[in-house]
Design a protein around this motif. Structure first.
Motif, PDB file in Angstrom:
ATOM      1  N   ALA A  60     -35.600  30.024  -9.146  1.00 51.46           N
ATOM      2  CA  ALA A  60     -35.151  30.659  -7.904  1.00 51.46           C
ATOM      3  C   ALA A  60     -34.625  29.622  -6.928  1.00 51.46           C
ATOM      4  O   ALA A  60     -33.601  29.827  -6.264  1.00 51.46           O
ATOM      5  CB  ALA A  60     -36.304  31.449  -7.284  1.00 51.46           C
ATOM      6  N   LYS A  65     -29.903  32.370 -11.742  1.00 46.71           N
ATOM      7  CA  LYS A  65     -30.300  33.757 -11.931  1.00 46.71           C
ATOM      8  C   LYS A  65     -30.524  34.102 -13.398  1.00 46.71           C
ATOM      9  O   LYS A  65     -31.348  34.951 -13.720  1.00 46.71           O
ATOM     10  CB  LYS A  65     -29.263  34.679 -11.300  1.00 46.71           C
ATOM     11  N   SER A 133     -33.112  38.787  -6.181  1.00 45.42           N
ATOM     12  CA  SER A 133     -31.948  38.138  -6.790  1.00 45.42           C
ATOM     13  C   SER A 133     -30.900  39.139  -7.252  1.00 45.42           C
ATOM     14  O   SER A 133     -29.709  38.855  -7.250  1.00 45.42           O
ATOM     15  CB  SER A 133     -32.380  37.270  -7.968  1.00 45.42           C
ATOM     16  N   PHE A 134     -31.351  40.328  -7.665  1.00 51.20           N
ATOM     17  CA  PHE A 134     -30.422  41.345  -8.155  1.00 51.20           C
ATOM     18  C   PHE A 134     -30.427  42.586  -7.261  1.00 51.20           C
ATOM     19  O   PHE A 134     -30.240  43.706  -7.731  1.00 51.20           O
ATOM     20  CB  PHE A 134     -30.770  41.729  -9.600  1.00 51.20           C
ATOM     21  N   ARG A 237     -23.817  36.285 -14.632  1.00 55.11           N
ATOM     22  CA  ARG A 237     -25.152  35.728 -14.419  1.00 55.11           C
ATOM     23  C   ARG A 237     -25.901  35.498 -15.727  1.00 55.11           C
ATOM     24  O   ARG A 237     -27.050  35.084 -15.731  1.00 55.11           O
ATOM     25  CB  ARG A 237     -25.983  36.669 -13.531  1.00 55.11           C
TER      26      ARG A 237
END
Length: 267
Positions: A60, A65, A133-134, A237
């Protein structure tokens, strides 16, 4: 090279070389490249945590990712399988099937799975990191939750412990009640609605709006769903091809629903 092949070189370092292995080392180097902007020691929180948690935190910190995705799905699958007792072979087989682990990477991924299973780290921080993150692709997060439901059911009906685990994962991912129901029932968001109708699923159900919603509200819902499910962002990603394929199918369904609404409303 597959997603799993890409992460193995970095991740196995912390499993074989101790908690300051390759992934954490790379994160430290990344921070140094950033000029040490953060006050104090930004890595202090990493030390004293398990190797698995350190790897996820480091991924992170690096903004990696694809590594964060891979580590997180292994951790969540392992902890889900163990939350109601010993891990069963059926659960492991379901994990390998849902996330398509290549045979050449099984040994390394299995080592990560075992570390995650045995670590004392709670699962919620992992789910929260993946959700953050998503956050722009809720469709992919919903697919991950759906895969976890299938792993949980692989050895029999859902237990209270598994249900609580999945609810915590839903919260960490930031998914709403409709996404929970689709994942629980094995329905993708593109299949929501009454498919028995001759004209196909209800476009308003697919878009998640009421039939009497204003034109602007429907248009905004379509745009939001397109952002959340766009396959290009997933492919860039390093997310597994199966998830990219599902996102592509969802986008097609979302666009088809929007086209029907536009024709009906003469927009």
């Amino acid at each position: 090279m597959t997603l799993w092949g890409k992460i193995i070189g970095g991740v196995t370092g912390f499993m074989t070389g101790g908690p300051l292995g390759a992934v954490v080392g790379a994160a430290l180097g990344h921070a140094a490249d950033q000029g040490g902007r953060a006050p104090g020691n930004p890595f202090g929180a990493l030390f004293g945590r398990s190797a698995v948690r350190q790897a996820a935190d480091a991924a992170a910190l690096m903004g990696s990712k694809e590594q964060l995705f891979a580590i997180t799905v292994v951790v969540l699958a392992a902890k889900l399988a163990k939350c109601d007792g010993p891990v069963k072979r059926e659960e492991i087989d379901a994990f390998k099937r849902m996330f398509r682990i290549p045979p050449e990477n099984l040994r390394e991924v299995a080592a990560l799975f075992d570390q995650a299973r045995d670590s004392a780290d709670p699962p919620e921080p992992f789910a929260e990191k993946l959700g953050e993150s998503f956050a722009d692709n809720k469709g992919m997060l919903e697919d991950v939750l759906g895969a976890l439901f299938q792993i949980a059911r692989a050895d029999g009906p859902l237990t209270k412990a598994e249900l609580a685990f999945l609810q915590g994962t839903q919260r960490g991912f930031g998914l709403d009640a409709a996404a929970w129901e689709r994942a629980r029932d094995g329905r993708s968001s593109r299949a929501a609605g009454d498919s028995a109708a001759a004209s196909g699923p209800d476009p308003y159900t697919i878009l998640g709006v009421a039939r009497d919603a204003p034109d602007d509200a429907v248009r905004q819902a379509w745009r939001r769903l397109m952002r959340e499910n766009h396959p290009d962002s997933l492919a860039s990603r390093g997310v597994p091809a199966e998830f990219v394929k599902r996102a592509t199918e969802k986008v097609a369904e979302i666009n088809a629903a929007w086209d029907r609404v536009k024709r009906e409303r003469k927009l």
